[in-house]
Design a protein around this motif. Structure first.
Motif, mmCIF file in Angstrom:
data_model
loop_
_atom_site.group_PDB
_atom_site.id
_atom_site.type_symbol
_atom_site.label_atom_id
_atom_site.label_comp_id
_atom_site.label_asym_id
_atom_site.label_seq_id
_atom_site.Cartn_x
_atom_site.Cartn_y
_atom_site.Cartn_z
ATOM 1 N N TYR A 33 5.571 -27.436 63.723
ATOM 2 C CA TYR A 33 6.806 -27.982 63.157
ATOM 3 C C TYR A 33 7.938 -26.966 63.330
ATOM 4 N N TYR A 35 11.664 -26.336 61.468
ATOM 5 C CA TYR A 35 12.538 -26.699 60.356
ATOM 6 C C TYR A 35 13.855 -25.926 60.475
ATOM 7 N N PRO A 43 14.324 -26.365 53.448
ATOM 8 C CA PRO A 43 14.112 -26.623 54.874
ATOM 9 C C PRO A 43 14.113 -28.115 55.178
ATOM 10 N N LEU A 45 13.006 -30.844 58.290
ATOM 11 C CA LEU A 45 12.228 -30.958 59.521
ATOM 12 C C LEU A 45 13.123 -31.381 60.679
ATOM 13 N N GLN A 48 8.331 -32.366 65.126
ATOM 14 C CA GLN A 48 6.907 -32.145 64.885
ATOM 15 C C GLN A 48 6.144 -32.447 66.171
ATOM 16 N N VAL A 55 5.568 -35.930 67.858
ATOM 17 C CA VAL A 55 5.209 -36.951 66.873
ATOM 18 C C VAL A 55 6.453 -37.513 66.209
ATOM 19 N N ASP A 56 7.387 -36.613 65.861
ATOM 20 C CA ASP A 56 8.579 -37.028 65.132
ATOM 21 C C ASP A 56 9.728 -36.107 65.498
ATOM 22 N N LEU A 91 12.782 -22.176 60.925
ATOM 23 C CA LEU A 91 11.403 -21.890 60.544
ATOM 24 C C LEU A 91 10.437 -22.658 61.418
ATOM 25 N N TRP A 98 -2.184 -33.071 61.467
ATOM 26 C CA TRP A 98 -0.906 -33.552 60.986
ATOM 27 C C TRP A 98 -0.970 -34.325 59.674
ATOM 28 N N ALA A 99 -2.153 -34.586 59.115
ATOM 29 C CA ALA A 99 -2.228 -35.300 57.842
ATOM 30 C C ALA A 99 -1.756 -34.404 56.706
ATOM 31 N N GLU A 100 -1.296 -34.984 55.630
ATOM 32 C CA GLU A 100 -0.726 -34.199 54.540
ATOM 33 C C GLU A 100 -1.757 -33.317 53.857
ATOM 34 N N TYR A 102 -3.549 -31.187 55.215
ATOM 35 C CA TYR A 102 -3.647 -29.896 55.869
ATOM 36 C C TYR A 102 -2.436 -29.033 55.522
ATOM 37 N N GLN A 104 0.503 -26.450 55.654
ATOM 38 C CA GLN A 104 1.383 -25.912 56.677
ATOM 39 C C GLN A 104 1.600 -24.427 56.406
ATOM 40 N N PHE A 106 3.845 -21.131 57.347
ATOM 41 C CA PHE A 106 5.183 -20.879 57.865
ATOM 42 C C PHE A 106 5.318 -19.465 58.422
ATOM 43 N N PHE B 34 3.943 -30.750 46.251
ATOM 44 C CA PHE B 34 3.627 -29.353 46.488
ATOM 45 C C PHE B 34 4.690 -28.472 45.836
ATOM 46 N N TYR B 36 6.134 -24.625 46.907
ATOM 47 C CA TYR B 36 6.112 -23.493 47.825
ATOM 48 C C TYR B 36 6.979 -22.380 47.237
ATOM 49 N N GLY B 43 7.814 -15.541 54.904
ATOM 50 C CA GLY B 43 7.620 -16.965 55.136
ATOM 51 C C GLY B 43 7.307 -17.720 53.862
ATOM 52 N N LEU B 44 7.488 -19.019 53.894
ATOM 53 C CA LEU B 44 7.127 -19.874 52.773
ATOM 54 C C LEU B 44 5.620 -19.860 52.575
ATOM 55 N N LYS B 49 -0.861 -27.773 45.278
ATOM 56 C CA LYS B 49 -0.565 -29.124 45.750
ATOM 57 C C LYS B 49 -1.303 -30.154 44.913
ATOM 58 N N SER B 94 5.438 -35.131 50.136
ATOM 59 C CA SER B 94 4.978 -35.432 51.489
ATOM 60 C C SER B 94 5.279 -36.871 51.831
ATOM 61 N N GLN B 101 3.363 -39.260 58.726
ATOM 62 C CA GLN B 101 2.387 -38.654 57.826
ATOM 63 C C GLN B 101 2.361 -37.150 57.984
ATOM 64 N N GLY B 102 2.404 -36.466 56.858
ATOM 65 C CA GLY B 102 2.337 -35.015 56.876
ATOM 66 C C GLY B 102 3.689 -34.350 56.817
ATOM 67 N N PHE B 106 11.694 -31.210 51.335
ATOM 68 C CA PHE B 106 11.919 -30.120 50.396
ATOM 69 C C PHE B 106 13.069 -30.417 49.446
#
Lengths: 115, 116
Positions: A33, A35, A43, A45, A48, A55-56, A91, A98-100, A102, A104, A106, B34, B36, B43-44, B49, B94, B101-102, B106
């Protein structure tokens, strides 16, 4: 394990110039990703990647920003030409997938100042 | 669209006193939430979560947060502040459906200052 690496850490350019940022994600992380964090904000996005596919990129200003992730590992983000409002911290983050579910991870970010 | 609102841009506490950082969320779906933390020039880092399991979530460094659906809140607390807790804290939701998804959305952040 090594974290997400970014370079440079700081960059100052004049408006209308171009700039590139580099990111090396955690080894084995499929998702990457980028940001943008403007001073005083959270941040946002920009783009991705899943492996080397996008993806996005719905919030990427495609008239001036571009990004690539060749070979599904390192990634570069480019701005050409830069505007004053591009001053921000950029960032990079990576996750296993990519599922939530997991987390991330930074990197420390690249602080860009456009004068 | 999903969003989060952090109700305080700056919170100042004395070392050893409780910390409360407030966050409200807006979501059309069952959200994942979440917190952070961002220390200067670092870094963050994920603190904790919530993903629809227990409503009281425990995180690292003694922080915890409680998901309250009726109040659409996810406030972050710690019983006793330490000097090393001084940092910026972000509440995050999220975007967990469909092709996005994912993606993390913020809040604007709350800067926590800890006085000796």
């Amino acid at each position: 394990e090594a974290g997400v690496a970014q370079s440079p850490r700081y960059k100052i350019i004049e408006k209308r110039q171009s700039v590139a940022f580099w990111c090396n994600p955690i080894s084995g992380h499929a998702t990457l990703y980028w940001y943008q964090q403007i001073l005083g904000q959270g941040p946002k996005l920009l783009i991705q990647f899943q492996n080397n596919g996008v993806v996005d990129d719905s919030q990427l200003p495609k008239d001036r920003f571009s990004a690539e992730r060749l070979k599904g590992v390192d990634s570069t983000l480019k701005i050409q030409p830069a505007k004053l409002e591009d001053s921000a911290v950029y960032l990079c983050a990576s996750s296993l997938d990519w599922a939530e579910a997991y987390e991330q991870y930074f990197g420390p970010g690249t602080r860009l100042t456009v004068t | 669209a999903q969003s989060v609102t952090q109700l305080d841009s700056h919170v100042s506490v004395s070392e050893g006193t409780p910390v409360l950082l407030r966050c409200n969320y807006s979501s059309s779906y069952s959200p994942s939430l979440f917190w952070y933390v961002q220390h200067p020039n670092k870094g963050l880092q994920l603190l904790l979560k919530y993903t629809s399991a227990a409503t009281l979530v425990k995180g690292i460094n003694g922080f915890e947060a409680e998901f309250k659906k009726s109040e659409t809140s996810f406030h972050l607390t710690k019983p006793s502040a330490h000097m090393s807790d001084a940092a910026e804290y972000f509440c995050v939701v999220s975007d967990n459906y469909g092709g996005s998804q994912g993606n993390l959305i913020f809040g604007k952040g709350t800067k926590l200052s800890v006085k000796p």
